[in-house]
Structure formats: C-alpha cells, structure tokens
Design a protein around this motif. Structure first.
Motif, PDB file in Angstrom:
ATOM      1  N   GLY A  32       3.716  19.399 -20.517  1.00 28.85           N
ATOM      2  CA  GLY A  32       4.754  20.412 -20.370  1.00 28.85           C
ATOM      3  C   GLY A  32       5.568  20.237 -19.104  1.00 28.85           C
ATOM      4  O   GLY A  32       6.721  20.670 -19.031  1.00 28.85           O
ATOM      5  N   LEU A  33       4.973  19.587 -18.091  1.00 25.21           N
ATOM      6  CA  LEU A  33       5.669  19.333 -16.834  1.00 25.21           C
ATOM      7  C   LEU A  33       6.472  18.041 -16.877  1.00 25.21           C
ATOM      8  O   LEU A  33       7.080  17.651 -15.873  1.00 25.21           O
ATOM      9  N   GLY A  34       6.457  17.360 -18.008  1.00 26.51           N
ATOM     10  CA  GLY A  34       7.227  16.137 -18.149  1.00 26.51           C
ATOM     11  C   GLY A  34       6.448  14.861 -17.907  1.00 26.51           C
ATOM     12  O   GLY A  34       7.039  13.776 -17.846  1.00 26.51           O
ATOM     13  N   ILE A  35       5.121  14.954 -17.735  1.00 22.25           N
ATOM     14  CA  ILE A  35       4.306  13.754 -17.586  1.00 22.25           C
ATOM     15  C   ILE A  35       4.250  13.056 -18.941  1.00 22.25           C
ATOM     16  O   ILE A  35       3.746  13.606 -19.919  1.00 22.25           O
TER      17      ILE A  35
ATOM     18  N   LYS B 133       0.847  -1.187   0.000  1.00 24.52           N
ATOM     19  CA  LYS B 133       0.000   0.000   0.000  1.00 24.52           C
ATOM     20  C   LYS B 133       0.886   1.241   0.000  1.00 24.52           C
ATOM     21  O   LYS B 133       1.818   1.343   0.814  1.00 24.52           O
ATOM     22  N   VAL B 134       0.598   2.135  -0.925  1.00 24.86           N
ATOM     23  CA  VAL B 134       1.423   3.332  -1.074  1.00 24.86           C
ATOM     24  C   VAL B 134       0.533   4.573  -1.098  1.00 24.86           C
ATOM     25  O   VAL B 134      -0.667   4.489  -1.330  1.00 24.86           O
ATOM     26  N   GLU B 135       1.143   5.702  -0.854  1.00 26.23           N
ATOM     27  CA  GLU B 135       0.429   6.978  -0.872  1.00 26.23           C
ATOM     28  C   GLU B 135       0.818   7.750  -2.126  1.00 26.23           C
ATOM     29  O   GLU B 135       2.003   7.958  -2.387  1.00 26.23           O
ATOM     30  N   ILE B 136      -0.191   8.154  -2.897  1.00 26.11           N
ATOM     31  CA  ILE B 136       0.030   8.865  -4.150  1.00 26.11           C
ATOM     32  C   ILE B 136      -0.543  10.269  -4.017  1.00 26.11           C
ATOM     33  O   ILE B 136      -1.726  10.441  -3.692  1.00 26.11           O
ATOM     34  N   ALA B 137       0.276  11.277  -4.270  1.00 28.88           N
ATOM     35  CA  ALA B 137      -0.205  12.658  -4.229  1.00 28.88           C
ATOM     36  C   ALA B 137      -0.877  12.992  -5.552  1.00 28.88           C
ATOM     37  O   ALA B 137      -0.238  13.005  -6.600  1.00 28.88           O
ATOM     38  N   SER B 138      -2.180  13.225  -5.510  1.00 30.17           N
ATOM     39  CA  SER B 138      -2.914  13.617  -6.708  1.00 30.17           C
ATOM     40  C   SER B 138      -2.516  15.026  -7.118  1.00 30.17           C
ATOM     41  O   SER B 138      -2.036  15.826  -6.308  1.00 30.17           O
ATOM     42  N   PHE B 139      -2.724  15.351  -8.398  1.00 29.42           N
ATOM     43  CA  PHE B 139      -2.576  16.739  -8.827  1.00 29.42           C
ATOM     44  C   PHE B 139      -3.777  17.568  -8.381  1.00 29.42           C
ATOM     45  O   PHE B 139      -3.775  18.784  -8.519  1.00 29.42           O
TER      46      PHE B 139
ATOM     47  N   ASP C 191      -5.825  12.667 -10.641  1.00 30.98           N
ATOM     48  CA  ASP C 191      -5.316  11.481  -9.940  1.00 30.98           C
ATOM     49  C   ASP C 191      -4.387  10.674 -10.845  1.00 30.98           C
ATOM     50  O   ASP C 191      -3.327  10.198 -10.412  1.00 30.98           O
ATOM     51  N   ALA C 192      -4.792  10.517 -12.100  1.00 32.00           N
ATOM     52  CA  ALA C 192      -3.970   9.759 -13.051  1.00 32.00           C
ATOM     53  C   ALA C 192      -2.617  10.425 -13.244  1.00 32.00           C
ATOM     54  O   ALA C 192      -1.577   9.756 -13.295  1.00 32.00           O
ATOM     55  N   PHE C 193      -2.614  11.744 -13.328  1.00 31.73           N
ATOM     56  CA  PHE C 193      -1.351  12.468 -13.472  1.00 31.73           C
ATOM     57  C   PHE C 193      -0.467  12.269 -12.239  1.00 31.73           C
ATOM     58  O   PHE C 193       0.757  12.125 -12.346  1.00 31.73           O
ATOM     59  N   GLY C 194      -1.085  12.280 -11.056  1.00 34.89           N
ATOM     60  CA  GLY C 194      -0.325  12.046  -9.835  1.00 34.89           C
ATOM     61  C   GLY C 194       0.317  10.671  -9.835  1.00 34.89           C
ATOM     62  O   GLY C 194       1.466  10.501  -9.405  1.00 34.89           O
ATOM     63  N   ALA C 195      -0.431   9.676 -10.328  1.00 32.88           N
ATOM     64  CA  ALA C 195       0.099   8.312 -10.386  1.00 32.88           C
ATOM     65  C   ALA C 195       1.260   8.210 -11.371  1.00 32.88           C
ATOM     66  O   ALA C 195       2.281   7.572 -11.080  1.00 32.88           O
ATOM     67  N   LEU C 196       1.119   8.832 -12.540  1.00 36.02           N
ATOM     68  CA  LEU C 196       2.199   8.814 -13.524  1.00 36.02           C
ATOM     69  C   LEU C 196       3.445   9.515 -12.972  1.00 36.02           C
ATOM     70  O   LEU C 196       4.578   9.056 -13.184  1.00 36.02           O
ATOM     71  N   HIS C 197       3.235  10.622 -12.270  1.00 38.28           N
ATOM     72  CA  HIS C 197       4.349  11.356 -11.667  1.00 38.28           C
ATOM     73  C   HIS C 197       5.049  10.491 -10.621  1.00 38.28           C
ATOM     74  O   HIS C 197       6.293  10.458 -10.548  1.00 38.28           O
ATOM     75  N   TRP C 198       4.276   9.793  -9.804  1.00 32.45           N
ATOM     76  CA  TRP C 198       4.827   8.908  -8.768  1.00 32.45           C
ATOM     77  C   TRP C 198       5.649   7.787  -9.389  1.00 32.45           C
ATOM     78  O   TRP C 198       6.754   7.477  -8.942  1.00 32.45           O
TER      79      TRP C 198
END
Length: 278
Positions: free
Chosen positions: A159-162, A12-18, A112-119
């Motif tokens: 543009g943020l690299g996602i 179980k992990v914690e993901i910071a959403s955008f 949320d999806a962007f936060g997951a990709l960033h993580w």
C-alpha cells in the motif's frame, strides 16, 4: 558454471530499515554493486539476503557465494545490493542459536528487505518496477516472509508503494509460511535440495501446492535430487554438529555443494529472473 570472486569493489551504503529502535529507523549496512553491463537506465536491481551466517567470510570480506552471484547478476545488466541484517544489531551469526531464541527474526529481516526495496526504488539508476529479492536459507525464509500477502506488513508495504517483480528463495525454511498460508505478492521460485536435513524440501512443496496465487502465477519449486543444504556452494558436504535446529534437532545438519544442483539451480535462477526482469 564456476565463477571467480572477481566483482568490482562495492560501494558501502546506509539503508534505513523499516524496523525501528526507540522510535528511530535502524540503519543497515549495504554493499552496492551497480551493473556496468546495464543496457539501459534505469535498470533492474536485486536485493541479496544472506543466510544465518551473515554475508561475510571468516576474514570479514563478502563471501565467495555473494561475490559469485553478484558477478552473475551484474553480467545480466542488473544492479545488486547485498544487505547486512546482523552487524548493525550486534550479531555475527544466527546458525548456532535455537529458533525461538533469536533476537533477529523474520519480522526484523522482512522490515530490512522493505527498507532495501524502498532505497532502490528511490535511485535514478534503478527501475522501481523491476525489483527482485534473492535469499539463501534464513534469507530465503526472509524472501517468503517479505512476499506473503498473508502478513499484514506485506499488505501495508504494498500500500505504501513497495513493489516486487520477482522473488527467489534458495533452500528456505517453509514451515512458518506454510502454516500461515502463502499468497504471493510477486512470482516466486523456490530452489530446494532433495536430501536437505536442515530446511527440508517437503514443507516447501506443500507450500507451493497450497498457495493462493490470487490472479498471479502459482509459485514454482525445483527440487534437486541428492542435494544437501547449501548445494550451490563449492565446498564439499560436511556435518555441522553445532546447529541445534534442523529436521532432527540436536543431530546436526549436512551442508555443502553438489555440482549438478549448483549448475542446474544457476540456470533455473537465470531463466526465472530473465523472464520477470527483462
């Protein structure tokens, strides 16, 4: 191809959403399944986006569908991350809520999806250039909303690299992105049921036809004849009268598996992801 729900225990992990609340990022619950079969490190990773019912079964464990797909992805050497967009926001399901009244919309789920990709991109065991989104129903619509350059947030995230290498949507609702116009951020595959009376295939076929690839391969769609919503499930088809949305609002919708569509879609999914992730 029938698989047991036999995946290893998730971390179980914690993901910071955008997405934010009162200026602070909303922290989401994630279930992380690294692949032990990864031939090399870093390896590709796939974000699994649940439908309106959330990622869990009635006992609160990850659903059989999620576990089966995790097994498939891990066996290919790809990491898998299941994202829970509902529990952290105090919701258990959205299926019985009318569209337009939901507190968790495509905006929140896209962030949320962007936060997951960033993580994922920040992990040493993940190849940030080989990330994919995989969603079902409401999660499939999230795939579209997260990969459509016509959304200002998608352009900003890029543009943020996602980065996104591939996107797959099982029986999504396509009307919103059809109306907006769809310009893909990454190769897209839509898998729809020909008899789906919840999220019909026709708008998705129209979206693919009218899409603007902008130098990228045109999105693909597979429509499985006679298949209803949730055709990749093992449960038989049943009427859900508690769902207020659908092709005929108020009449309920049909949900359930079809063996031929389940097998064909699994092969179509794997062929597409192998092409873009390997």
């Amino acid at each position: 191809m029938l698989l047991c729900a036999c995946s290893a225990q998730a971390e179980k992990v914690e993901i910071a959403s955008f997405d934010q609340a009162q200026g602070q990022a909303i922290n989401l619950l994630g279930h992380w399944f690294p692949s032990k079969a990864a031939a090399q490190a870093p390896a590709p990773a796939v974000v699994l986006l649940h439908g309106c019912g959330g990622p869990y079964d009635k006992k609160g464990a990850l659903s059989e569908r999620m576990l089966n797909y995790i097994d498939v992805l891990n066996a290919e050497g790809w990491h898998a991350l299941v994202l829970d967009s509902l529990t952290p926001r105090g919701e258990k399901e959205l299926c019985t809520q009318k569209i337009g009244t939901r507190s968790v919309t495509m905006t929140e789920r896209r962030r949320d999806a962007f936060g997951a990709l960033h993580w994922l991109a920040a992990r040493a065991d993940v190849d940030p250039a080989r990330l994919a989104l995989l969603g079902w129903s409401n999660g499939g619509s999230t795939v579209l909303a997260s990969s459509n350059r016509r959304h200002a947030e998608v352009q900003a995230a890029a543009g943020l690299g996602i980065k996104l290498r591939a996107a797959v949507a099982f029986y999504p609702g396509c009307e919103a992105d059809l109306k907006r116009g769809y310009a893909p951020l990454a190769p897209l595959l839509i898998l729809s049921g020909g008899s789906d009376d919840w999220t019909a295939a026709a708008p998705c076929e129209a979206l693919v036809k009218a899409s603007e690839p902008q130098g990228m391969a045109k999105p693909q769609i597979k429509v499985y004849p006679g298949a209803f919503h949730g055709f990749d499930a093992l449960a038989p088809v049943r009427l859900r009268a508690d769902v207020p949305n659908g092709v005929k609002p108020g009449a309920g919708v049909h949900v359930g598996g079809q063996a031929a569509a389940r097998e064909a879609s699994r092969q179509d999914l794997l062929s597409f992801l192998r092409e873009h992730l390997n």
